[in-house]
Write an enzyme that holds these catalytic residues in place. Sequence first.
Site, PDB file in Angstrom:
ATOM      1  N   HIS A   1      -8.572 -21.365 -50.875  1.00 16.35           N
ATOM      2  CA  HIS A   1      -7.486 -21.896 -51.403  1.00 16.35           C
ATOM      3  C   HIS A   1      -7.165 -21.374 -52.765  1.00 16.35           C
ATOM      4  CE1 HIS A   1      -7.046 -24.481 -47.962  1.00 16.35           C
ATOM      5  NE2 HIS A   1      -8.033 -24.753 -48.269  1.00 16.35           N
TER       6      HIS A   1
ATOM      7  N   ASP B   1      -8.827 -29.573 -60.229  1.00 15.59           N
ATOM      8  CA  ASP B   1      -9.540 -30.914 -59.875  1.00 15.59           C
ATOM      9  C   ASP B   1     -10.661 -30.625 -59.269  1.00 15.59           C
ATOM     10  OD1 ASP B   1      -8.148 -29.829 -57.767  1.00 15.59           O
ATOM     11  OD2 ASP B   1      -8.102 -31.504 -56.445  1.00 15.59           O
TER      12      ASP B   1
HETATM   13  C1  BDR Z   1      -6.025 -27.890 -52.143  1.00 13.28           C
HETATM   14  O1  BDR Z   1      -6.902 -29.118 -51.871  1.00 13.28           O
HETATM   15  C2  BDR Z   1      -7.796 -29.251 -52.213  1.00 13.28           C
HETATM   16  O2  BDR Z   1      -8.963 -29.862 -51.458  1.00 13.28           O
HETATM   17  C3  BDR Z   1      -8.257 -27.871 -52.703  1.00 13.28           C
HETATM   18  O3  BDR Z   1      -9.360 -28.093 -53.784  1.00 13.28           O
HETATM   19  C4  BDR Z   1      -7.128 -27.109 -52.855  1.00 13.28           C
HETATM   20  O4  BDR Z   1      -6.700 -27.037 -54.264  1.00 13.28           O
HETATM   21  C5  BDR Z   1      -6.113 -27.446 -50.837  1.00 13.28           C
HETATM   22  O5  BDR Z   1      -5.104 -27.884 -49.793  1.00 13.28           O
HETATM   23 CA    CA Z   2      -7.869 -27.957 -56.062  1.00 13.90          CA
END
Ligand code: BDR
Ligand code: CA
Length: 330
Positions: free
Chosen positions: A244, A10
Site C-alpha cells: 500500500h 504510522d
Molecule cells: C493502510 O493501513 C495500514 O495498515 C497500512 O500501513 C496502510 O497504510 C492499508 O489499508
Molecule cells: Ca500506513
Amino acid sequence: MPRKIILDLDTGIDDALALAYALGSPELEVIGITGTYGNVAVETGVRNALAILELFGRSDIPVYAGVPHARTRDSFEVLEISEFIHGVNGIGEAVLPEPSVQAAGGNAVDFLVQSVREHGEDLVIVPTGPSTTIAAAIEADDHFAENARIVMMGGALSVPGNVRPWAEANVNQDPEATDLLFRRSRDVTMIGLDVTLQTLLTTEETAQWRELGTAGGDFLADATDYYIRAYETTAPNLGGCGLHDPLAVAVAVDPSLVTCLDINLKVDLVGETRGRTIGDHDRLNDPVKTARVAVAVDVERFLAEFMQRLTSLAERTPARRDLVPQAADR
Ligand code: BDR
Ligand code: CA
C-alpha cells in the site's frame, strides 16, 4: 534537482517499506517525517521511523510527532487487527537498536505548514496513515490547503474496505479528517485499495533481501515476511502482501505508474457506510476537480522499481553481524 518530500507515517511495516522506497529514490529528497498514530501509537511510530533512518544511515532527517488521536476521540488504542498485521512493535517484531537520535523538538503541524510555505510546488506530501495531522495543518493555514500537493495512501473507490465492508484502515481511523482533506485540499492523489491490492510481494522477493547478508536486507526481509504471513491468514486469496504505502511514494516519484480518475471526493460520516470514500455529489458538476483517484496500476513496472530501489538501499548497509557460535557448536 530532486523533488522534496515529507512522509506522514504510522510506521507500520508497509510504512517502513515506503520510507525505504523514498530513501532509495535519487529523484527525492526526504526533508522530514511526521509521525501519526494508526498501526501503532505515535511514539512507537516515531521510534520506528528513527530506528529505520539510522539503519539506512539517514539520521540527519528530522522526525516530528503528530497529533496522537482522531478528531472525534480523546485517546487512541491500537486495534487488534493492526497488531496482528504489523506486530506489537509495528515492524513485525523485527529487532532494531534503540535510535541514538531523538524526535525533533518542534511540532509536526508547524513543520508541515512552514515547509509548504517555503517550498511550494517543489514539495510533495505523502501521508500513509490516518489524515489527522494533515487535517490539522489544513485548519491551521489556508495557504497549506491551497498549495499542498498531497499523494495519500488511503480509501477505496471501486473495491470494498479492508477493515469494514465500506472502510479502508487509514480512513476508518479518522473519517472526519480525511473528509476535511478531500473538501479543502486543491491537489490530492488518492492511492487506495483499488490499486494497492494489485501490487503484491511474496517471500520469493524477500529472499533476495536476505541473501544480501546485510543488516538492512535482514530488516526488510524479517519485517516483510511477518506481514506476508499475516496476509496469508487475512487474505489468502491474494497470494502476497499489499504494498500500500510504497505505491504512494512511487507515484510521487512517477505519476505515470497509475491511471487516475479526476473527481471531487468526500467521506461518508454517518451510518453503516461511515468511512467510505466516494464522489461528492454536491460537487459532481463542478468543473474543477480537486482529487485524482488511481484506478489502474502498472504492476510489473512498479514491482521492478520497488525491488531495485529497496535492494540497492539495503545493499549499502553494514554486513550482518557474524553469529556468535553457541556453546554446543564449539
Ligand atoms: C493502510 O493501513 C495500514 O495498515 C497500512 O500501513 C496502510 O497504510 C492499508 O489499508
Ligand atoms: Ca500506513
